[in-house]
Design an enzyme around this catalytic site. Structure first.
Site, PDB file in Angstrom:
ATOM      1  N   HIS A  83       0.847  -1.201   0.000  1.00 29.96           N
ATOM      2  CA  HIS A  83       0.000   0.000   0.000  1.00 29.96           C
ATOM      3  C   HIS A  83       0.876   1.244   0.000  1.00 29.96           C
ATOM      4  CE1 HIS A  83      -3.557   2.444   0.883  1.00 29.96           C
ATOM      5  NE2 HIS A  83      -2.778   3.142   1.672  1.00 29.96           N
ATOM      6  N   ASP A 162     -16.524   2.113   6.757  1.00 29.94           N
ATOM      7  CA  ASP A 162     -15.516   3.127   6.420  1.00 29.94           C
ATOM      8  C   ASP A 162     -16.052   4.074   5.355  1.00 29.94           C
ATOM      9  OD1 ASP A 162     -12.798   4.355   6.223  1.00 29.94           O
ATOM     10  OD2 ASP A 162     -12.929   3.527   4.205  1.00 29.94           O
ATOM     11  N   ARG A 169     -16.084  12.325   7.369  1.00 26.36           N
ATOM     12  CA  ARG A 169     -14.790  12.962   7.697  1.00 26.36           C
ATOM     13  C   ARG A 169     -14.492  14.079   6.713  1.00 26.36           C
ATOM     14  NH1 ARG A 169     -10.906   8.208   7.377  1.00 26.36           N
ATOM     15  NH2 ARG A 169      -9.321   9.817   7.590  1.00 26.36           N
ATOM     16  N   SER A 184      -9.114   3.566   8.674  1.00 22.53           N
ATOM     17  CA  SER A 184      -9.700   3.560   7.339  1.00 22.53           C
ATOM     18  C   SER A 184      -8.846   2.737   6.364  1.00 22.53           C
ATOM     19  CB  SER A 184      -9.821   5.012   6.867  1.00 22.53           C
ATOM     20  OG  SER A 184     -10.174   5.084   5.515  1.00 22.53           O
ATOM     21  N   LYS A 188      -9.608  -1.705   5.122  1.00 23.01           N
ATOM     22  CA  LYS A 188      -9.720  -2.162   3.724  1.00 23.01           C
ATOM     23  C   LYS A 188      -8.591  -3.129   3.371  1.00 23.01           C
ATOM     24  CE  LYS A 188     -10.200   2.204   2.904  1.00 23.01           C
ATOM     25  NZ  LYS A 188     -10.363   3.567   2.392  1.00 23.01           N
TER      26      LYS A 188
HETATM   27  N1  URA Z   1      -6.898   6.701   2.410  1.00 24.85           N
HETATM   28  C1  URA Z   1      -7.905   6.038   3.003  1.00 24.85           C
HETATM   29  O1  URA Z   1      -8.363   5.025   2.514  1.00 24.85           O
HETATM   30  N2  URA Z   1      -8.413   6.521   4.140  1.00 24.85           N
HETATM   31  C2  URA Z   1      -7.943   7.635   4.713  1.00 24.85           C
HETATM   32  O2  URA Z   1      -8.433   8.006   5.737  1.00 24.85           O
HETATM   33  C3  URA Z   1      -6.900   8.318   4.103  1.00 24.85           C
HETATM   34  C4  URA Z   1      -6.381   7.825   2.938  1.00 24.85           C
END
Ligand code: URA
Ligand code: CA
Length: 421
Positions: A83, A162, A169, A184, A188
């Site tokens: 990531h 999320d 947010r 967040s 995922k």
């Molecule tokens: N990428 C995400 O998936 N979530 C965040 O909060 C910030 C970047």
């Protein structure tokens, strides 16, 4: 059971939430039993007072469990996920994944769209004619079996809590809270269920957090909370004070990846790729040497992996020669002699994002728009020298103006290393 009011009251008093209370917030987000107003209050309280390690872990796991969990390692065995926190000219995934796969380190990732000033791997890959990124669990396992590599786009079923919280947010100025970011991202990532995750955390003015201390906290928190949730992780801190590779673009970055995979790569980009590959391999108990990486490149195996993967995802025959750049070229030249002292990388990313969305629609991207970044921080330049070349569809002036303003010529400076840690 504690009501939303009870939980918000505890937060206002500065008390720590129990695991059950954190879960009840996330369940409320997923089911709709918490209203937007209540969730917004939770988010602001979390952003202002922070969440501790246990609260962040529970938030992550609850968001993960709000949706599909693929648990790929259960069926496939060892595999890694990678990531990036997002950058400009950041083509690392398109190079590191085929390299890892051709070195025998299976790797899978669900990738995202471009966000703000940073480019998304999904958008870049869609510049390959015919490629389809929708993948389900079975399709991912099939690609892993055949090629040791799978890339797809995050599906609607993953971490729905999320999705709701992220939307709120965005509207409540709580995107930049580190525990909320960590929850967040990780909810995922953990849904894929790799046996290890390597994070490429970008640091510098083009990074998610412009502040270096925030960036370091983000990196260590991602690794700590991932491990607390049961998945070993590691990170590389890599420089984002200038575009990473030679290109910023969609088709252009896929071309750049193909070039890197046959040995014609920018040294800074390859340094980050090698660091990511070594850390990823270590997470599944393998040591990769520079020789292993060079031989995967030299033999053509790594390039072939990317081609095979794209073919399996529906790419049209001959796609590698069909990655065209937009027809209108313009240059940015040095207005004076000196050294490239600073680059406003975020400004370049934002200007590029505007230039490739001619209709200002977020998901209609002109994949052929590109920017070639010819210089490097610290490099000596002569007045009139080409610093960047733009490839656009129509009027180049807006991008040209922004890129020119982002490249600052001045005193000699020590260039930052590509890999900081
Ligand atoms: N990428 C995400 O998936 N979530 C965040 O909060 C910030 C970047
Ligand atoms: Ca990019």
């Amino acid at each position: 059971m504690a009501t939303p009011f009870d939980i918000l009251n505890r937060m206002r008093e500065g008390r720590t939430l129990t695991a059950a209370e954190v879960r009840s917030v996330v369940d409320g987000a997923a089911s709709g039993s918490w209203t937007d107003v209540q969730l917004a209050a939770f988010l602001m309280a979390a952003a202002m007072r922070g969440l501790d390690r246990d609260e962040t872990r529970e938030l992550t796991l609850a968001m993960l469990e709000s949706g599909d969990q693929w648990a790929l390692a259960k069926d496939f065995g060892h595999l890694v996920d990678k990531h990036s926190t997002g950058g400009v000219g950041d083509t690392v995934s398109l190079i590191a994944l085929p390299l890892l796969a051709s070195c025998g380190v299976p790797v899978a990732k669900l990738t995202g769209r471009s966000l703000g000033h940073s480019g998304g791997t999904a958008d870049k890959l869609e510049s390959i004619p015919g490629v389809r990124l929708e993948l389900d669990r079975a399709g991912t396992l099939d690609l892993l079996d055949r090629f040791g590599m799978a890339i797809g786009i995050a599906t609607a079923g993953i971490a729905p809590a999320d999705k709701r919280l992220y939307g709120l947010r965005d509207r409540t100025s709580t995107v930049s809270s580190i525990p909320l970011v960590v929850g967040s991202i990780l909810s995922k990532k953990l849904a894929l269920g790799a046996s290890g995750i390597v994070f490429d955390v970008k640091i510098g003015n083009g990074a998610f957090f412009p502040d270096a201390r925030d960036t370091r906290s983000l990196a260590s928190s991602l690794v700590e909370i991932s491990a607390a949730c049961g998945t070993p992780a590691d990170y590389v801190l890599s420089d984002m004070n200038q575009p990473l590779g030679r290109w910023v673009g969609h088709a252009a970055e896929v071309r750049e990846a193909l070039d890197c995979l046959v040995g014609d790569g920018d040294p800074r980009l390859l340094e980050v790729v090698a660091a990511i590959c070594r850390k990823a391999a270590r997470l599944v108990g393998r040591e990769l040497s520079r020789r292993d990486i060079d031989s995967a490149i030299g033999s053509g195996a790594a390039r072939q992996k990317l081609v095979d993967w794209a073919d399996a995802q529906g790419a049209e025959p001959g796609w590698a020669d069909a990655l065209d750049l937009a027809p209108v070229e313009a240059v940015v030249t040095a207005s004076e002699s000196g050294f490239l002292e600073a680059v406003d990388c975020r400004r370049i990313g934002n200007a590029f994002a505007d230039a490739c969305r001619p209709d200002r629609e977020p998901h209609r991207i002109d994949h052929a728009v590109a920017l070639r970044y010819d210089v490097r921080l610290g490099q000596q330049v002569e007045r009139g020298q080409e610093l960047a070349r733009l490839y656009v569809r129509r009027d180049p002036e807006p991008l040209q103006r922004e890129v020119a303003a982002a490249l600052v010529i001045g005193e000699e400076t020590e260039p930052p290393p590509a890999v900081m840690e």
